[in-house]
Design an enzyme around this catalytic site. Structure first.
Site, mmCIF file in Angstrom:
data_model
loop_
_atom_site.group_PDB
_atom_site.id
_atom_site.type_symbol
_atom_site.label_atom_id
_atom_site.label_comp_id
_atom_site.label_asym_id
_atom_site.label_seq_id
_atom_site.Cartn_x
_atom_site.Cartn_y
_atom_site.Cartn_z
ATOM 1 N N HIS A 12 0.846 -1.193 0.000
ATOM 2 C CA HIS A 12 0.000 0.000 0.000
ATOM 3 C C HIS A 12 0.877 1.237 0.000
ATOM 4 C CE1 HIS A 12 -3.166 2.814 1.046
ATOM 5 N NE2 HIS A 12 -4.008 1.872 0.684
ATOM 6 N N ASP A 22 -7.690 -5.610 0.724
ATOM 7 C CA ASP A 22 -8.237 -6.579 -0.232
ATOM 8 C C ASP A 22 -7.798 -8.009 0.030
ATOM 9 O OD1 ASP A 22 -9.606 -4.625 -1.731
ATOM 10 O OD2 ASP A 22 -7.703 -3.996 -2.603
HETATM 11 N N1 COA Z 1 3.947 -7.672 -4.603
HETATM 12 C C1 COA Z 1 5.284 -7.654 -4.799
HETATM 13 N N2 COA Z 1 6.051 -6.557 -4.631
HETATM 14 C C2 COA Z 1 5.431 -5.433 -4.246
HETATM 15 C C3 COA Z 1 4.049 -5.378 -4.023
HETATM 16 C C4 COA Z 1 3.300 -6.554 -4.228
HETATM 17 N N3 COA Z 1 1.977 -6.576 -4.050
HETATM 18 N N4 COA Z 1 3.703 -4.122 -3.663
HETATM 19 C C5 COA Z 1 4.841 -3.406 -3.664
HETATM 20 N N5 COA Z 1 5.883 -4.197 -4.002
HETATM 21 C C6 COA Z 1 7.294 -3.796 -4.101
HETATM 22 C C7 COA Z 1 7.536 -3.082 -5.426
HETATM 23 O O1 COA Z 1 7.923 -3.987 -6.428
HETATM 24 C C8 COA Z 1 8.640 -2.120 -5.056
HETATM 25 O O2 COA Z 1 9.861 -2.846 -5.016
HETATM 26 P P1 COA Z 1 11.243 -2.165 -5.492
HETATM 27 O O3 COA Z 1 11.439 -0.994 -4.563
HETATM 28 O O4 COA Z 1 12.264 -3.234 -5.332
HETATM 29 O O5 COA Z 1 11.034 -1.733 -6.915
HETATM 30 C C9 COA Z 1 8.305 -1.734 -3.620
HETATM 31 O O6 COA Z 1 7.552 -2.824 -3.092
HETATM 32 C C10 COA Z 1 7.509 -0.438 -3.500
HETATM 33 O O7 COA Z 1 6.331 -0.623 -4.273
HETATM 34 P P2 COA Z 1 5.690 0.489 -5.236
HETATM 35 O O8 COA Z 1 5.167 -0.224 -6.449
HETATM 36 O O9 COA Z 1 6.623 1.630 -5.434
HETATM 37 O O10 COA Z 1 4.500 0.972 -4.340
HETATM 38 P P3 COA Z 1 3.313 1.924 -4.792
HETATM 39 O O11 COA Z 1 2.993 2.759 -3.628
HETATM 40 O O12 COA Z 1 3.620 2.606 -6.069
HETATM 41 O O13 COA Z 1 2.135 0.874 -5.123
HETATM 42 C C11 COA Z 1 0.375 -0.655 -4.799
HETATM 43 C C12 COA Z 1 1.190 0.500 -4.197
HETATM 44 C C13 COA Z 1 -0.849 -0.899 -3.938
HETATM 45 C C14 COA Z 1 -0.105 -0.260 -6.212
HETATM 46 C C15 COA Z 1 1.271 -1.926 -4.873
HETATM 47 O O14 COA Z 1 1.662 -2.287 -3.574
HETATM 48 C C16 COA Z 1 0.583 -3.077 -5.573
HETATM 49 O O15 COA Z 1 0.631 -3.180 -6.804
HETATM 50 N N6 COA Z 1 -0.091 -3.993 -4.802
HETATM 51 C C17 COA Z 1 -0.835 -5.091 -5.385
HETATM 52 C C18 COA Z 1 -2.204 -4.610 -5.840
HETATM 53 C C19 COA Z 1 -3.139 -4.406 -4.673
HETATM 54 O O16 COA Z 1 -3.289 -5.250 -3.806
HETATM 55 N N7 COA Z 1 -3.814 -3.241 -4.698
HETATM 56 C C20 COA Z 1 -4.788 -2.894 -3.676
HETATM 57 C C21 COA Z 1 -4.314 -1.706 -2.875
HETATM 58 S S1 COA Z 1 -5.418 -1.369 -1.530
#
Ligand code: COA
Length: 386
Positions: free
Chosen positions: A266, A322
């Protein structure tokens, strides 16, 4: 200031008094009340009024609001007729977005939204708020029957939003435990500061678009798998994994291929999302009570949480809202592709609270960009291009 921050991470795009997150401590409050307290003592109706008005309602205010919601559960004949023509294979979020946007053609009066002052017609704002919140759940439940070729089940005005939702889905008297769990799920999903769909509601609201356009835009934004759409993905992921024994290998394969684990991570939380903690407890209580097929999916989910804590904990990636919600919805007999629509039913309360806050002190959103295209160049007629 011309810095570009991808995803607007850390950028304050509004001032709001509606909810607050402490992402390091894993805390969430609505209007100053901790979420755990509301989940234990409040109802979706009361929480909605709290979000909209800023204060807990009196008994009279709550009874009045509840009555207004219930008397607006029924969906207009023309909307229902329109829904009959939707393809049964369409996604419930597309149905919901289309139906809510269509409601705007039946409920007029948005001329009162005229400028930067508070809307002059408080009745319009109140009535449209009630109409939308009251009709979201019936639309979702009606569609379940209509897409299977049946007439929808009529809503019942003697039932709460949560009870009526279950009743219209199943056609059976709602089980009190399931209705309580659904009510808590609605409370937990009702509001969450400036997430992507709420931001889209603010942007649309700032143009003085109708609340129906505001909410249909927010529904579309919520539908994506990186936002609300993740709850549908989680249950299919747990089914694919199949058993706790397969989790470790599965996670390692996903991470090696740079894929995300649904329901994890998140932008705001660096620890377990407090909503996931409450939902986790609810599933555990239900497993104790019911057992059966619930056990297998829950065991797999808990093993997945543990393996992800090991592999991703250093990045602050833990279960979000979720991760456990779909296990509960599955137990209620709700199909996977309806999970995100249930999220939207609840979030309509938060979206409308933010819409009202926006129009009471409005300035249109119009950010800037950093241009990275070519300089001005000469136009070559078509015949001269190779
Ligand atoms: N699975 C694997 N790795 C994850 C992850 C996940 N669900 N969520 C974050 N990470 C990792 C990223 O790859 C990144 O790694 P890096 O620094 O080595 O590149 C790091 O954690 C930071 O993630 P980032 O993508 O920059 O976070 P964000 O704030 O941009 O994205 C979400 C947040 C929610 C979009 C992201 O966590 C995600 O895609 N989650 C899965 C979808 C989900 O469950 N969404 C519902 C949200 S309530």
């Amino acid at each position: 200031m011309n810095d570009f921050l991808p995803g607007l991470e850390g950028v304050a795009a509004t001032k709001s008094a509606i909810s607050f997150i402490d992402g390091e401590k894993g805390l969430l409050s609505y209007r100053g009340y901790p979420l755990e307290t509301l989940a234990e003592h409040s109802s979706f109706e009361e929480t909605t009024l709290l979000l909209l008005q800023g204060e807990l309602p009196t008994a009279h205010e709550l009874a009045d609001f509840t009555e207004q919601l219930r008397s607006n559960y029924r969906i207009k004949y023309h909307i229902r007729e329109m829904m009959r023509h939707f393809p049964a294979t369409g996604h419930p979020m597309d149905m919901l977005q289309t139906a809510v946007s269509s409601l705007g053609m039946f409920y007029l009066g948005n001329e009162c939204l005229t400028g930067s002052d508070a809307c002059k017609d408080i009745h319009y704002v109140r009535n449209m708020t009630v109409n939308i919140i009251a009709q979201m759940a019936p639309l979702v439940a009606m569609w379940e029957h209509m897409r299977q070729g049946y007439d929808p089940i009529e809503p019942r005005e003697d039932l709460s939003v949560a009870e009526n939702l279950l009743y219209m889905f199943t056609g059976k008297e709602p089980d009190p435990l399931m209705a309580k769990i659904m009510d808590v799920c609605l409370i937990l999903h009702a509001e969450h500061t400036l997430n992507a769909s709420t931001f889209s509601a603010l942007v649309a609201g700032s143009t003085l678009a109708t609340p129906f356009s505001v909410i249909s835009g927010a529904i579309g934004t919520l539908s994506g798998p990186l936002h609300g759409g993740a709850n549908q993905k989680v249950v299919s992921m747990l089914k694919k994994i199949g058993s706790p024994d397969n989790v470790e290998q599965w996670v390692d394969d996903k991470l090696a291929n740079k894929k995300v684990i649904w329901g994890m991570g998140h932008r705001e939380y660096k620890v377990k999302d407090p909503r996931a903690t409450i939902l986790h407890k609810l599933v555990a209580e239900l497993v104790k009570e019911r057992g059966g097929s619930l056990d297998a999916m829950f065991e797999t989910a808990m093993r997945l949480e543990a393996v992800c804590a090991d592999r991703l904990g250093h990045k602050g990636v833990y279960p979000n809202v979720d991760f456990y919600s779909g296990i509960l919805y599955s137990e209620m007999g709700i199909p996977e592709d309806q999970f995100t629509a249930l999220f939207a039913v609840a979030r309509s309360a938060g979206w409308l609270a933010h819409w009202r806050e926006q129009i009471s002190n409005n300035r249109i959103y119009r950010p800037t960009q950093i241009y990275i295209g070519s300089d001005v160049r000469e136009y070559k007629p078509l015949a001269e291009r190779s």
